[in-house]
Design a protein around this motif. Sequence first.
Motif, PDB file in Angstrom:
ATOM      1  N   GLY A 117      -5.821  25.457   8.445  1.00 15.70           N
ATOM      2  CA  GLY A 117      -7.133  24.641   8.894  1.00 15.70           C
ATOM      3  C   GLY A 117      -7.709  24.046   7.630  1.00 15.70           C
ATOM      4  N   GLN A 118      -7.798  25.000   6.548  1.00 17.49           N
ATOM      5  CA  GLN A 118      -8.425  24.689   5.154  1.00 17.49           C
ATOM      6  C   GLN A 118      -8.050  23.446   4.886  1.00 17.49           C
ATOM      7  OE1 GLN A 118      -7.069  27.350   5.979  1.00 17.49           O
ATOM      8  NE2 GLN A 118      -8.613  29.048   5.416  1.00 17.49           N
ATOM      9  N   LEU A 119      -6.868  22.663   4.966  1.00 19.09           N
ATOM     10  CA  LEU A 119      -6.614  21.324   4.397  1.00 19.09           C
ATOM     11  C   LEU A 119      -7.428  20.244   4.903  1.00 19.09           C
ATOM     12  CD1 LEU A 119      -4.880  19.767   2.537  1.00 19.09           C
ATOM     13  CD2 LEU A 119      -3.187  19.856   4.361  1.00 19.09           C
ATOM     14  N   ALA A 120      -7.773  20.637   6.322  1.00 17.23           N
ATOM     15  CA  ALA A 120      -8.542  19.573   6.909  1.00 17.23           C
ATOM     16  C   ALA A 120     -10.244  19.859   6.682  1.00 17.23           C
ATOM     17  CB  ALA A 120      -8.109  19.581   8.512  1.00 17.23           C
ATOM     18  N   LEU A 121     -10.416  21.068   6.352  1.00 17.30           N
ATOM     19  CA  LEU A 121     -11.738  21.503   6.116  1.00 17.30           C
ATOM     20  C   LEU A 121     -12.905  20.369   5.720  1.00 17.30           C
ATOM     21  CD1 LEU A 121     -13.536  24.094   6.719  1.00 17.30           C
ATOM     22  CD2 LEU A 121     -13.066  24.575   4.164  1.00 17.30           C
ATOM     23  N   LEU A 122     -12.705  19.975   4.638  1.00 22.80           N
ATOM     24  CA  LEU A 122     -13.747  19.222   3.849  1.00 22.80           C
ATOM     25  C   LEU A 122     -14.039  17.953   4.518  1.00 22.80           C
ATOM     26  CD1 LEU A 122     -13.533  20.642   0.441  1.00 22.80           C
ATOM     27  CD2 LEU A 122     -15.115  21.261   2.068  1.00 22.80           C
ATOM     28  N   PRO A 123     -12.804  17.130   4.734  1.00 21.36           N
ATOM     29  CA  PRO A 123     -12.814  15.851   5.366  1.00 21.36           C
ATOM     30  C   PRO A 123     -13.328  15.796   6.895  1.00 21.36           C
ATOM     31  CG  PRO A 123     -10.802  15.946   4.137  1.00 21.36           C
ATOM     32  CD  PRO A 123     -11.222  17.434   4.203  1.00 21.36           C
ATOM     33  N   LEU A 124     -12.936  17.061   7.627  1.00 20.28           N
ATOM     34  CA  LEU A 124     -13.509  17.142   8.924  1.00 20.28           C
ATOM     35  C   LEU A 124     -14.993  17.300   8.690  1.00 20.28           C
ATOM     36  CD1 LEU A 124     -12.601  17.153  11.734  1.00 20.28           C
ATOM     37  CD2 LEU A 124     -12.161  19.513  11.545  1.00 20.28           C
TER      38      LEU A 124
END
Lengths: 274, 315
Positions: A117-124
């Motif tokens: 989930g960390q990969l999507a964290l900032l854009p999300l």
Amino acid sequence: MHARYTWRTLLREASLILLALVFLVPLVGLLNVSLKPQDSQTGALAFAFPPTFDNYGAAWNQAALGAALANSFLITIVSVVLIIALAAMAAYPLARVTRGWSRYTFFFVIGGLLIPGQLALLPLYATMRDLDLLGSLWSVILINVGQQMPFSVFLYTMFLRELPLDYEEAALLDGCGPLRSFVTVVFPLLRPVTGTVVILNAVGIWNEFFTPLLYLGGSDNTTAPVAIYGFVSQYVSQWPLIFAGLVISVIPILVVYFALQKHIIKGFAGGLKG
Amino acid sequence: MALPHATTTPPDVREPAFQPPRGTRARHKVGVRAPWWFVVPAISIYLFVVVVPSARGALFSFTDWNGLRPDWSFVGLDNYASVFSDRTARDALVNTLVLAAVAMVVQNVVGLLLALGVNSMVKSRYVLRVIFFAPVVLTPLVAGYVWSFLLSPNGAINEALHAVGLGGLAHDWLGDPDTALYAIVLEIVWQFAGYSMVIYLAGLQAIPAEVLEAATIDGAGPWSKFRRVVLPLLNGAVVINVMLCLIGGLKQFDQVMAMTGGGPGTATETISTAIYKSAFSLGDFPFSIALAVVMTVVIAVLAAVQFRLTQRKVS
């Protein structure tokens, strides 16, 4: 499996019981400390006597746990219902249409199991901010549903593949459309796996800390773990008070566990064995 | 042994090479139609929450995107260079790998022992299962707080050491950089050994009793029975358990935040806590997002290695 109960078995049983008592120490300690007076200086192992329930009232008020628990319930229930509906529906064609696009779609979905989930964290996070959903329970619900989709679709699809077609055919001959036959015939047949999906997701979502911390932290809409996090940093080392708050926040999940333990243990094992 | 028909009759070339068993194709024709659009809601939300943001994350790791401005430009590998030259990030990477590896081994050994214990004749096995599994459902954050209390200088662990005359070993477990990470591993094993136990239990119960009886008749002792019969048949459970522990350990966040917050110093910093801090305390989005990509690659590589190893074992 027809062996007799020998002294070896007795020895094994005794050591397992001893180990179980050690396993219980943290849980008993949690309860024990929460029942001590707030200024108690007695050691961790000293029993709270006489027990006091003052901490519970104080923690309930000071951590605003009522609202947080209500939010946790709401998030968990809405997320789980949506996960079940969407995952079961998606799994239907993925299991029944056996060639072409559905194969690739299935792999595309379960590929999500490997993405942290960390990969999507900032854009999300940026997207949710732009949609003005920060601080709203909907942000957390949407994220729960999306993130749990791969695993839930996987469980439903594997189960459906083993399910015979007979009932659906009968429904079809009786004049049911696909949607109606799914809702009235297929979905009820999925009950065992639905149980597993509910258990796994409900435990995970109720206990989830990271997502609500990020999206609800600092707002009025917190969940139980986030409220506890703020509460602990505010009342550092007032352990009796903190522990009363901890107990309140875990009572719902522990009550559910001890009431349904047989199904929960089975669900965890069954769901993960595939 | 050859099938009697196969050699006597030459294959009919006009026949298709493979035919589904009679009935299945016809039955599909009866028209059990699973409409394709049933997948649309699930896929949409999965795209919105997982796929698109992950792809953007991977892309933004090569840019100076700071999360606020809509504009950004490519900076090549600069973010990765700063990740690998940053001491905290390197410590976090090493800590995460150590934590995941040690927790994986210990949790699996304990979980398997528990499963073997509660699978056998012991009378209290149902109660024992419930107790060993109970920590699994406990909120990880809460479990972390309870353990930080037990492990504190005046906590129950030190008190118990004093009580049995081992006071010399008493220690500030979470305050000492040498022990803090392993103290967290202890908590993780306590919390999730029951999870491994349940999966091993399911595997053990799938082993037919006849196989074990046959081994006994052949004169296998308990150890060789375990080594040569039980363990190979548990391979599936081992694969699942190792995978779950590994991925769970590599993502570790909650317990670290509750027990040490990453300290003392960087002794228990994990990739997840470092990502969170660099983005939301320091506002360094490019750094944080590059670290997230590194984490994804680590997970993917380890998952692939594990898959390879277990595949070979199966064949």
